[in-house]
Design a protein around this motif. Structure first.
Motif, PDB file in Angstrom:
ATOM      1  N   LYS A 331     -15.155 -35.801 -95.260  1.00  0.00           N
ATOM      2  CA  LYS A 331     -16.359 -36.099 -94.478  1.00  0.00           C
ATOM      3  C   LYS A 331     -16.297 -35.513 -93.061  1.00  0.00           C
ATOM      4  CE  LYS A 331     -17.119 -40.373 -97.078  1.00  0.00           C
ATOM      5  NZ  LYS A 331     -17.213 -41.851 -97.023  1.00  0.00           N
ATOM      6  N   THR A 332     -15.510 -34.449 -92.880  1.00  0.00           N
ATOM      7  CA  THR A 332     -15.513 -33.740 -91.600  1.00  0.00           C
ATOM      8  C   THR A 332     -16.607 -32.681 -91.586  1.00  0.00           C
ATOM      9  OG1 THR A 332     -13.831 -32.202 -92.422  1.00  0.00           O
ATOM     10  CG2 THR A 332     -13.061 -34.114 -91.167  1.00  0.00           C
ATOM     11  N   ILE A 333     -17.160 -32.399 -92.758  1.00  0.00           N
ATOM     12  CA  ILE A 333     -18.344 -31.541 -92.873  1.00  0.00           C
ATOM     13  C   ILE A 333     -19.474 -32.419 -93.402  1.00  0.00           C
ATOM     14  CG2 ILE A 333     -19.392 -29.590 -94.081  1.00  0.00           C
ATOM     15  CD1 ILE A 333     -16.713 -28.228 -94.122  1.00  0.00           C
ATOM     16  N   THR A 334     -20.465 -32.632 -92.572  1.00  0.00           N
ATOM     17  CA  THR A 334     -21.570 -33.523 -92.944  1.00  0.00           C
ATOM     18  C   THR A 334     -22.898 -32.795 -93.105  1.00  0.00           C
ATOM     19  OG1 THR A 334     -21.943 -34.022 -90.601  1.00  0.00           O
ATOM     20  CG2 THR A 334     -20.501 -35.518 -91.836  1.00  0.00           C
ATOM     21  N   SER A 335     -22.925 -31.516 -92.700  1.00  0.00           N
ATOM     22  CA  SER A 335     -24.142 -30.721 -92.884  1.00  0.00           C
ATOM     23  C   SER A 335     -23.751 -29.257 -93.019  1.00  0.00           C
ATOM     24  CB  SER A 335     -25.101 -30.902 -91.698  1.00  0.00           C
ATOM     25  OG  SER A 335     -24.627 -30.214 -90.554  1.00  0.00           O
ATOM     26  N   SER A 336     -24.667 -28.472 -93.552  1.00  0.00           N
ATOM     27  CA  SER A 336     -24.382 -27.043 -93.751  1.00  0.00           C
ATOM     28  C   SER A 336     -24.150 -26.330 -92.429  1.00  0.00           C
ATOM     29  CB  SER A 336     -25.547 -26.382 -94.499  1.00  0.00           C
ATOM     30  OG  SER A 336     -26.760 -26.529 -93.762  1.00  0.00           O
ATOM     31  N   ALA A 337     -24.665 -26.886 -91.341  1.00  0.00           N
ATOM     32  CA  ALA A 337     -24.505 -26.250 -90.031  1.00  0.00           C
ATOM     33  C   ALA A 337     -23.074 -26.336 -89.520  1.00  0.00           C
ATOM     34  CB  ALA A 337     -25.449 -26.886 -89.016  1.00  0.00           C
ATOM     35  N   ASP A 338     -22.271 -27.261 -90.075  1.00  0.00           N
ATOM     36  CA  ASP A 338     -20.893 -27.419 -89.598  1.00  0.00           C
ATOM     37  C   ASP A 338     -20.051 -26.189 -89.897  1.00  0.00           C
ATOM     38  OD1 ASP A 338     -21.368 -29.935 -88.609  1.00  0.00           O
ATOM     39  OD2 ASP A 338     -20.761 -30.960 -90.454  1.00  0.00           O
ATOM     40  N   VAL A 339     -20.277 -25.562 -91.050  1.00  0.00           N
ATOM     41  CA  VAL A 339     -19.439 -24.417 -91.453  1.00  0.00           C
ATOM     42  C   VAL A 339     -19.591 -23.243 -90.485  1.00  0.00           C
ATOM     43  CG1 VAL A 339     -18.979 -22.721 -93.259  1.00  0.00           C
ATOM     44  CG2 VAL A 339     -19.382 -25.123 -93.859  1.00  0.00           C
ATOM     45  N   PRO A 340     -20.816 -22.751 -90.217  1.00  0.00           N
ATOM     46  CA  PRO A 340     -20.919 -21.668 -89.229  1.00  0.00           C
ATOM     47  C   PRO A 340     -20.474 -22.108 -87.832  1.00  0.00           C
ATOM     48  CG  PRO A 340     -23.104 -22.441 -89.897  1.00  0.00           C
ATOM     49  CD  PRO A 340     -22.124 -23.038 -90.838  1.00  0.00           C
ATOM     50  N   ALA A 341     -20.597 -23.413 -87.529  1.00  0.00           N
ATOM     51  CA  ALA A 341     -20.122 -23.895 -86.228  1.00  0.00           C
ATOM     52  C   ALA A 341     -18.607 -23.760 -86.129  1.00  0.00           C
ATOM     53  CB  ALA A 341     -20.539 -25.352 -86.020  1.00  0.00           C
ATOM     54  N   PHE A 342     -17.899 -24.074 -87.213  1.00  0.00           N
ATOM     55  CA  PHE A 342     -16.443 -23.889 -87.235  1.00  0.00           C
ATOM     56  C   PHE A 342     -16.096 -22.411 -87.071  1.00  0.00           C
ATOM     57  CE2 PHE A 342     -15.948 -27.860 -90.136  1.00  0.00           C
ATOM     58  CZ  PHE A 342     -16.012 -28.682 -89.024  1.00  0.00           C
ATOM     59  N   MET A 343     -16.844 -21.553 -87.748  1.00  0.00           N
ATOM     60  CA  MET A 343     -16.598 -20.114 -87.642  1.00  0.00           C
ATOM     61  C   MET A 343     -16.791 -19.626 -86.208  1.00  0.00           C
ATOM     62  SD  MET A 343     -18.384 -18.654 -91.128  1.00  0.00           S
ATOM     63  CE  MET A 343     -17.726 -19.025 -92.756  1.00  0.00           C
ATOM     64  N   GLU A 344     -17.826 -20.145 -85.555  1.00  0.00           N
ATOM     65  CA  GLU A 344     -18.071 -19.761 -84.166  1.00  0.00           C
ATOM     66  C   GLU A 344     -16.907 -20.180 -83.274  1.00  0.00           C
ATOM     67  OE1 GLU A 344     -21.786 -21.476 -83.028  1.00  0.00           O
ATOM     68  OE2 GLU A 344     -22.913 -20.438 -84.601  1.00  0.00           O
ATOM     69  N   ARG A 345     -16.398 -21.398 -83.496  1.00  0.00           N
ATOM     70  CA  ARG A 345     -15.254 -21.859 -82.706  1.00  0.00           C
ATOM     71  C   ARG A 345     -14.033 -20.981 -82.951  1.00  0.00           C
ATOM     72  NH1 ARG A 345     -14.316 -28.106 -83.743  1.00  0.00           N
ATOM     73  NH2 ARG A 345     -12.615 -27.703 -82.264  1.00  0.00           N
ATOM     74  N   GLY A 346     -13.842 -20.592 -84.207  1.00  0.00           N
ATOM     75  CA  GLY A 346     -12.705 -19.739 -84.534  1.00  0.00           C
ATOM     76  C   GLY A 346     -12.787 -18.379 -83.867  1.00  0.00           C
ATOM     77  N   LEU A 347     -13.971 -17.775 -83.905  1.00  0.00           N
ATOM     78  CA  LEU A 347     -14.145 -16.478 -83.260  1.00  0.00           C
ATOM     79  C   LEU A 347     -13.990 -16.606 -81.747  1.00  0.00           C
ATOM     80  CD1 LEU A 347     -17.104 -14.853 -85.252  1.00  0.00           C
ATOM     81  CD2 LEU A 347     -14.648 -14.526 -85.549  1.00  0.00           C
ATOM     82  N   GLY A 348     -14.332 -17.776 -81.223  1.00  0.00           N
ATOM     83  CA  GLY A 348     -14.168 -17.993 -79.787  1.00  0.00           C
ATOM     84  C   GLY A 348     -12.720 -17.907 -79.353  1.00  0.00           C
ATOM     85  N   THR A 349     -11.790 -18.260 -80.253  1.00  0.00           N
ATOM     86  CA  THR A 349     -10.369 -18.186 -79.903  1.00  0.00           C
ATOM     87  C   THR A 349      -9.859 -16.753 -79.862  1.00  0.00           C
ATOM     88  OG1 THR A 349      -9.619 -18.365 -82.213  1.00  0.00           O
ATOM     89  CG2 THR A 349      -9.988 -20.412 -81.006  1.00  0.00           C
ATOM     90  N   LEU A 350     -10.660 -15.807 -80.371  1.00  0.00           N
ATOM     91  CA  LEU A 350     -10.234 -14.408 -80.425  1.00  0.00           C
ATOM     92  C   LEU A 350     -10.708 -13.600 -79.224  1.00  0.00           C
ATOM     93  CD1 LEU A 350     -10.904 -13.554 -84.191  1.00  0.00           C
ATOM     94  CD2 LEU A 350      -8.741 -14.234 -83.134  1.00  0.00           C
ATOM     95  N   THR A 351     -11.375 -14.220 -78.285  1.00  0.00           N
ATOM     96  CA  THR A 351     -11.933 -13.449 -77.168  1.00  0.00           C
ATOM     97  C   THR A 351     -10.843 -12.726 -76.379  1.00  0.00           C
ATOM     98  OG1 THR A 351     -11.940 -15.493 -75.848  1.00  0.00           O
ATOM     99  CG2 THR A 351     -14.003 -14.855 -76.913  1.00  0.00           C
ATOM    100  N   THR A 352      -9.735 -13.409 -76.129  1.00  0.00           N
ATOM    101  CA  THR A 352      -8.630 -12.773 -75.397  1.00  0.00           C
ATOM    102  C   THR A 352      -8.106 -11.562 -76.155  1.00  0.00           C
ATOM    103  OG1 THR A 352      -7.984 -14.890 -74.409  1.00  0.00           O
ATOM    104  CG2 THR A 352      -6.345 -13.128 -74.397  1.00  0.00           C
TER     105      THR A 352
END
Length: 513
Positions: A331-352
C-alpha cells in the motif's frame, strides 16, 4: 583535487593545448590493427573550435552512459521509493540469529545493495548496527560490516545494477577508438561479479570475526557505546516515534529486533513482488531460449538477442515490475500517479551525475578528435609488448594503480571515464579485451573507497560511528576500515587470478582469455 566536473573541464583544456603541441612536433603512431598512421590533430584551429560549439549538445546526448543510466534508473527508482529494496534487505536480515551468519548476510546484502546506488549507505549502515544490537552484538561492528560491504564491495553484486550499465557504456566508448563496432554489454562481467559478491561477503565475514570484533572489544569499552542509537527506523516512521524508541535503552535489544521485523503490509508487498519477479523472469527466459521466439537474435541466436544486447531495458522493467507489485501489496502505491512520481524522484538523484557527464562527454570527444588517446594507447601497447610482462603481473600493476588513484578520484564513473580512453585501447592492442580491463578496474576501484577521507561516504560513515560512540574520529574509522580494504583488494584479485587461469567466461559470451 578539484571537483570532478572542473577536473574534466581542466583536462579538456589540457587536451586542446596538448593537441596543438603534438601536431606541431609531428606526433604519430602506426595503428597495428589497421596499419594506418595515426597523426595527432590540432584542436586549436578554427574548424575544431567551431566543432566544439556545434557538437557540444550531441557530444552529451550521444555519450553512451547517459541514456543507459537514465532508462535504468526509471525502474530502480520504483523499486527503491516503493520500499521494495529496503524491505527486501530487512527481510534477509531479520530472521538470522547466528552471529557469524548474520555477519555474512549483512555483508552479502551490502555488496548487492549497490542496486540502490548511493542510497545503500543510508539504508544499510544503521540497519547493520541495529541487526547486531538486536542479537546482543556490538552495533559498531555491524555498522562497519555494512559500510565495508556497501563501499568496498560496491562493484560486485548478485544482480545486475546501474554500475554494470554505467561502466559498460564508458567501456564501449573507449573500445570504439580501436573498433567502431565494438560494444561492451552490461552483462559483460556478470558471471564474475555475481560470484565475487559471495567471495567478498566471505572475506568481510572472516575479517570481522577474526579481527574487527576483537579489536573493537579491546579499544572501545562497551559502557561507552550508545546502544539505543543503534535502532533502525522504518521508512515512513515519524521522527517522534523514533525518538521515543531511542529513549528506552533498557529495551534496546528487543526494540532493535522489532524494528527489523516487517509489517503485515510489507510482508504482503514482498509476496506480491516475489510472484511478479518470478513471472517476469520466466517470461524473459522463455523469450530468450524458446526457439523461434520473436526476441531471439539473427539466425535464431541467443547471445545476439535484444534481451542481452540491450539488457538495460530488461533491468529497468524488472525493477519497475517488482517495485509496482510490492507497492500495491504494501500500500505504498495508492494511485497510478505514484509510479511516475517515484521515477521523477529517482531521476532527481542523477542531476549531479548528469552535470559531471556533460564535462566528461566533451573531454571524451576532444580526446577522440585529437587522436591523443589512440597515440597514447599505441605507444603504451608498444611499451608493454617490448616489456613482455606476464599477463598476471600486468593485471596486478593495473589494479594497484586504480586502487591508488581511487584515493584521489573517488567517483568510480569519473575515474573510469578518465582512464578508459587510454587503458582500454592500449590493452586491446596487447590482446586484453575491454571486458577484462573493465573488470580489473572494478577490482581496484572498490576496496579503497572506505579508506579515503575524500569520499563523502567516509564522512557519512564517521557520522554514524559517532552516533554510537561519540569519541570516534577519523583514526577510529581508519583503524577499522584498513583491514577490510587490504584483505578485500588482495582476496578479490587472487579470486580473479584463479578465475582467469581456469578460463571461466566473465559473462555470457565473454571469454576471460
Amino acid at each position: 583535487m578539484p571537483n570532478p566536473f572542473w577536473l574534466f573541464v581542466i583536462l579538456a583544456g589540457v587536451i586542446v593545448v596538448s593537441s596543438w603541441i603534438g601536431s606541431a612536433i609531428g606526433m604519430n603512431a602506426k595503428d597495428p590493427a589497421s596499419g594506418k598512421t595515426i597523426h595527432v590533430e590540432n584542436l586549436a584551429t578554427s574548424a575544431y573550435l567551431q566543432k566544439m560549439i556545434s557538437e557540444a549538445v550531441s557530444n552529451f546526448t550521444d555519450f553512451a552512459p547517459v541514456g543507459l543510466i537514465l532508462v535504468c534508473m526509471l525502474g530502480v527508482a520504483v523499486a527503491e521509493y516503493s520500499g521494495f529494496i529496503g524491505s527486501a534487505i530487512r527481510a534477509a536480515i531479520a530472521k538470522v540469529h547466528s552471529p557469524v551468519l548474520l555477519t555474512f548476510i549483512v555483508a552479502l546484502a551490502g555488496v548487492t545493495g549497490s542496486i540502490a546506488s548511493d542510497a545503500v549507505y543510508v539504508i544499510l549502515i544503521p540497519l547493520g548496527a541495529a541487526s547486531f544490537a538486536a542479537v546482543g552484538r556490538n552495533p559498531i561492528v555491524g555498522a562497519m560490516v555494512a559500510f565495508a560491504a556497501s563501499s568496498a564491495g560496491f562493484n560486485s553484486s548478485l544482480v545486475l545494477n546501474i554500475t554494470d550499465v554505467l561502466l559498460a557504456g564508458i567501456s564501449t566508448q573507449a573500445a570504439q577508438f580501436v573498433d567502431k563496432s565494438y560494444v561492451v554489454s552490461p552483462l559483460a562481467n556478470y558471471f564474475f561479479t555475481m560470484a565475487s559478491a559471495v567471495v567478498l561477503a566471505l572475506i568481510i565475514t572472516a575479517v570481522t570475526e577474526l579481527f574487527i570484533t576483537k579489536h573493537v572489544e579491546k579499544t572501545i569499552h562497551a559502557d561507552h557505546i550508545d546502544h539505543s542509537a543503534a535502532e533502525f527506523t522504518k521508512p515512513g516512521a515519524s521522527e517522534e516515534s523514533a525518538q521515543e524508541a531511542a529513549t528506552d535503552s533498557d529495551t534496546a535489544e528487543t526494540t532493535g529486533r522489532d524494528k527489523l521485523k516487517l509489517s503485515d503490509d510489507e510482508r504482503r508487498g514482498l509476496r506480491f513482488a516475489n510472484i511478479a519477479s518470478l513471472v517476469f523472469l520466466a517470461l524473459w527466459f522463455a523469450a530468450l531460449f524458446i526457439p523461434g521466439s520473436p526476441l531471439r537474435g539473427e539466425g535464431d541466436g541467443i547471445l545476439n538477442s535484444v534481451l542481452l544486447t540491450d539488457v538495460v531495458v530488461s533491468i529497468a522493467a524488472f525493477f519497475a515490475i517488482a517495485g509496482i507489485a510490492y507497492g500495491l501489496g504494501a500500500k505504498t502505491i495508492t494511485s497510478s500517479a505514484d509510479v511516475p512520481a517515484f521515477m521523477e524522484r529517482g531521476l532527481g538523484t542523477l542531476t549531479t551525475m548528469m552535470v559531471l557527464f556533460f564535462a566528461v562527454a566533451q573531454f571524451t570527444a576532444y580526446f577522440k578528435w585529437s587522436n591523443i588517446g589512440q597515440w597514447t594507447a599505441i605507444k603504451g601497447a608498444e611499451f608493454l609488448t617490448h616489456a613482455n610482462l606476464p599477463p598476471l603481473l600486468l593485471f596486478a600493476a593495473f589494479v594497484l594503480m586504480v586502487a591508488v588513484l581511487n584515493l584521489l578520484i573517488t567517483s568510480g564513473s569519473a575515474q573510469w571515464a578518465l582512464m578508459a580512453p587510454v587503458v582500454v585501447p592500449m590493452l586491446m592492442y596487447v590482446q586484453v579485451t575491454p571486458e577484462v580491463a573493465q573488470q580489473l578496474f572494478r577490482i581496484g576501484d572498490s576496496p579503497t573507497n572506505i579508506i579515503t577521507p575524500m569520499s563523502p561516504y567516509f564522512a557519512l560513515a564517521l557520522t554514524f560511528l559517532q552516533k554510537y560512540y561519540k569519541p570516534a574520529g577519523v583514526g577510529t574509522l581508519m583503524s577499522l576500515a584498513i583491514p577490510y580494504s587490504l584483505f578485500m583488494l588482495a582476496g578479490w584479485f587472487l579470486f580473479f587470478v584463479v578465475w582467469y587461469l581456469a578460463g571461466i567466461p566473465l559473462g555470457p559470451g565473454v571469454p576471460v582469455r
